[in-house]
Design an enzyme around this catalytic site. Structure first.
Site, PDB file in Angstrom:
ATOM      1  N   HIS A 163      12.655 -27.110  15.853  1.00 36.01           N
ATOM      2  CA  HIS A 163      12.801 -28.593  15.475  1.00 36.01           C
ATOM      3  C   HIS A 163      12.731 -28.664  13.968  1.00 36.01           C
ATOM      4  CE1 HIS A 163      13.099 -29.655  19.743  1.00 36.01           C
ATOM      5  NE2 HIS A 163      11.924 -29.336  19.707  1.00 36.01           N
ATOM      6  N   HIS A 223      13.997 -28.083  25.101  1.00 36.18           N
ATOM      7  CA  HIS A 223      14.670 -28.952  24.324  1.00 36.18           C
ATOM      8  C   HIS A 223      15.560 -28.295  23.364  1.00 36.18           C
ATOM      9  CE1 HIS A 223      10.019 -29.750  25.112  1.00 36.18           C
ATOM     10  NE2 HIS A 223      10.288 -30.985  25.241  1.00 36.18           N
ATOM     11  N   ASP A 271      14.818 -23.031  25.346  1.00 37.28           N
ATOM     12  CA  ASP A 271      13.613 -23.674  25.455  1.00 37.28           C
ATOM     13  C   ASP A 271      14.489 -24.906  26.074  1.00 37.28           C
ATOM     14  OD1 ASP A 271      11.089 -24.031  23.989  1.00 37.28           O
ATOM     15  OD2 ASP A 271      12.330 -26.148  24.114  1.00 37.28           O
ATOM     16  N   ASP A 310       9.098 -24.033  28.572  1.00 33.74           N
ATOM     17  CA  ASP A 310       8.933 -25.391  29.301  1.00 33.74           C
ATOM     18  C   ASP A 310       9.933 -26.003  30.060  1.00 33.74           C
ATOM     19  OD1 ASP A 310      10.750 -25.345  26.921  1.00 33.74           O
ATOM     20  OD2 ASP A 310       9.422 -26.693  25.694  1.00 33.74           O
ATOM     21  N   ARG A 326       4.200 -30.029  31.144  1.00 34.47           N
ATOM     22  CA  ARG A 326       4.203 -31.528  30.896  1.00 34.47           C
ATOM     23  C   ARG A 326       5.427 -32.157  30.192  1.00 34.47           C
ATOM     24  NH1 ARG A 326       0.606 -32.721  27.115  1.00 34.47           N
ATOM     25  NH2 ARG A 326       0.422 -30.822  26.182  1.00 34.47           N
TER      26      ARG A 326
HETATM   27 ZN   LIG Z   1      10.359 -27.185  24.097  1.00 30.38          ZN
END
Ligand SMILES: [Zn+2]
Length: 304
Positions: free
Chosen positions: A119, A158, A156, A233, A239
Site C-alpha cells: 500500500h 487487499h 494478499d 489475510d 480480522r
Molecule cells: Zn492485506
C-alpha cells in the site's frame, strides 16, 4: 535442497501492547521455522539503500520518514508511531525483499519472512506500509539489468494499490492483484490485471478463479522472475480479510502458485504479506504454510 529464506531480528520492533498490528509475528514465525532445522538456509539482509528507495519514493517523503519529520496525519495513515527502530525495520524489510529476489535468481526460489508492503505510495505511507518493498525490488532489478521482465502476483486479500501506481509506467513490470473488492483501500488503483472478488469466497470458488487466471498470466507476461505476495489475510478467521479460505485452501493456493511458476523454470521470490489474527501462533502457522508448500515442491523430484 533447503529453502533460501531471509530474516532479520530487526523485523520486529516494540509497539504499545494495545497496538492492533501483530508486530511480533515476524519473530514468532522465525521461531516456528527455526524448528525445521536444515530444511531452511537463513540469510540476513542489509537495509535498503537511499538510492534503491529513491527509485520509487520521493526525496521529500524519504527525508521526512528517515529524519523523523512525518506529521501526525502522515503517521496516522502509516498506522505506526514514528521511531528510529521503525525506519530501520522497514528499510531492513525492503532490503530483505531485494535480497530474496536475488537469491531466487540464483537458486530458483527464495522467501522473505516479512515483506509485501504493497500500500505504500511514492510520497506517503498507507495501511501499515511505509516503503513499497515490491516496487523497490522490481525497479532495482530492472535498473541493474538483473531481470528484463518481471511479474508481481499479489494474492494478499487487499489490493496492491501502491505497487500498481508505482509501476504503472513500467512496461517491464507486470502487476497482478486478486483481492476482495469491498475492502481496504476504498479507492482502488489499476493494476495491469485486477481480479476483484466477492466477499466470503470459499476454497473451491477461490481456487477455481485462481486456476483460471494463473496459466494465462504467466504465459502473457513470460517473466524472468515472479515476486509472489502470499498474504494470509484471505483466511476465514482473519480480522481484516472478509474472505473464506481454510488452512487447507491457503496451502493449496501457495502450492499452486509455486508449482505454476517453477514448472516453467521461472524463479520465484515470495513474501509473506498481510495477516491479522490476534492468535499469533495460528497466524504464523498460516504464514509458515508458504514455506511448507515451497519445501514440498523442492523435495518432490527426489520423492519418487
Ligand atoms: Zn492485506
Amino acid at each position: 535442497m533447503p529453502i533460501a529464506a531471509v530474516h532479520h531480528p530487526g523485523y520486529t520492533i516494540d509497539l504499545p501492547a494495545s497496538h492492533p498490528f501483530p508486530m511480533a509475528k515476524f519473530r514468532v514465525l522465525r521461531d516456528q521455522l527455526g524448528t525445521w532445522g536444515d530444511a531452511i538456509t537463513w540469510n540476513r539482509p542489509s537495509r535498503a539503500t537511499r538510492a534503491q528507495l529513491e527509485r520509487v519514493h520521493t526525496p521529500a517523503y524519504l527525508d521526512a520518514l528517515i529524519g523523523g519529520h512525518l506529521d501526525r496525519a502522515a503517521q496516522r495513515r502509516s498506522g505506526f508511531p514514528w521511531s528510529q527502530a521503525l525506519v530501520e525495520r522497514v528499510r531492513l524489510e525492503t532490503g530483505g525483499t531485494v535480497l530474496t529476489a536475488r537469491l531466487a535468481l540464483e537458486q530458483g526460489l527464495a522467501l522473505n519472512a516479512a515483506g509485501g508492503t504493497h500500500h505504500a505510495h511514492a510520497d506517503s505511507a498507507s495501511g501499515y506500509c511505509l516503503l513499497n518493498d515490491l516496487a523497490v525490488t522490481a525497479r532495482t532489478l530492472l535498473a541493474t539489468g538483473e531481470v528484463r521482465r518481471l511479474l508481481i502476483i499479489d494474492l494478499d486479500v487487499h489490493q496492491g494499490d501502491g505497487t500498481a501506481r508505482l509501476l504503472a509506467d513500467e512496461p517491464a513490470a507486470m502487476t497482478f492483484s486478486m483481492h476482495v473488492a469491498r475492502n481496504f483501500p476504498a479507492r482502488k488503483a489499476h493494476s495491469d490485471w485486477d481480479v476483484p472478488l466477492a466477499s466470503g469466497l470459499d476454497d473451491t470458488a477461490y481456487l477455481e478463479t485462481l486456476a483460471d487466471v494463473l496459466p494465462r498470466l504467466i504465459d502473457q507476461c513470460a517473466p524472468d522472475l515472479v515476486i509472489y505476495d502470499a498474504g494470509v489475510d484471505v483466511h476465514q478467521a482473519d480480522r481484516l480479510g472478509h474472505c473464506g479460505l481454510s488452512d487447507a485452501g491457503l496451502y493449496e493456493r501457495d502450492r499452486r502458485v509455486i508449482e505454476a511458476v517453477r514448472s516453467q523454470g521461472i524463479p520465484l521470490a515470495g513474501v509473506i504479506g498481510g495477516g491479522y489474527d490476534r492468535d499469533l501462533d495460528a497466524l504464523c502457522r498460516r504464514h509458515a504454510q508458504l514455506f511448507r508448500a515451497a519445501l514440498h515442491l523442492q523435495r518432490r523430484p527426489n520423492d519418487t
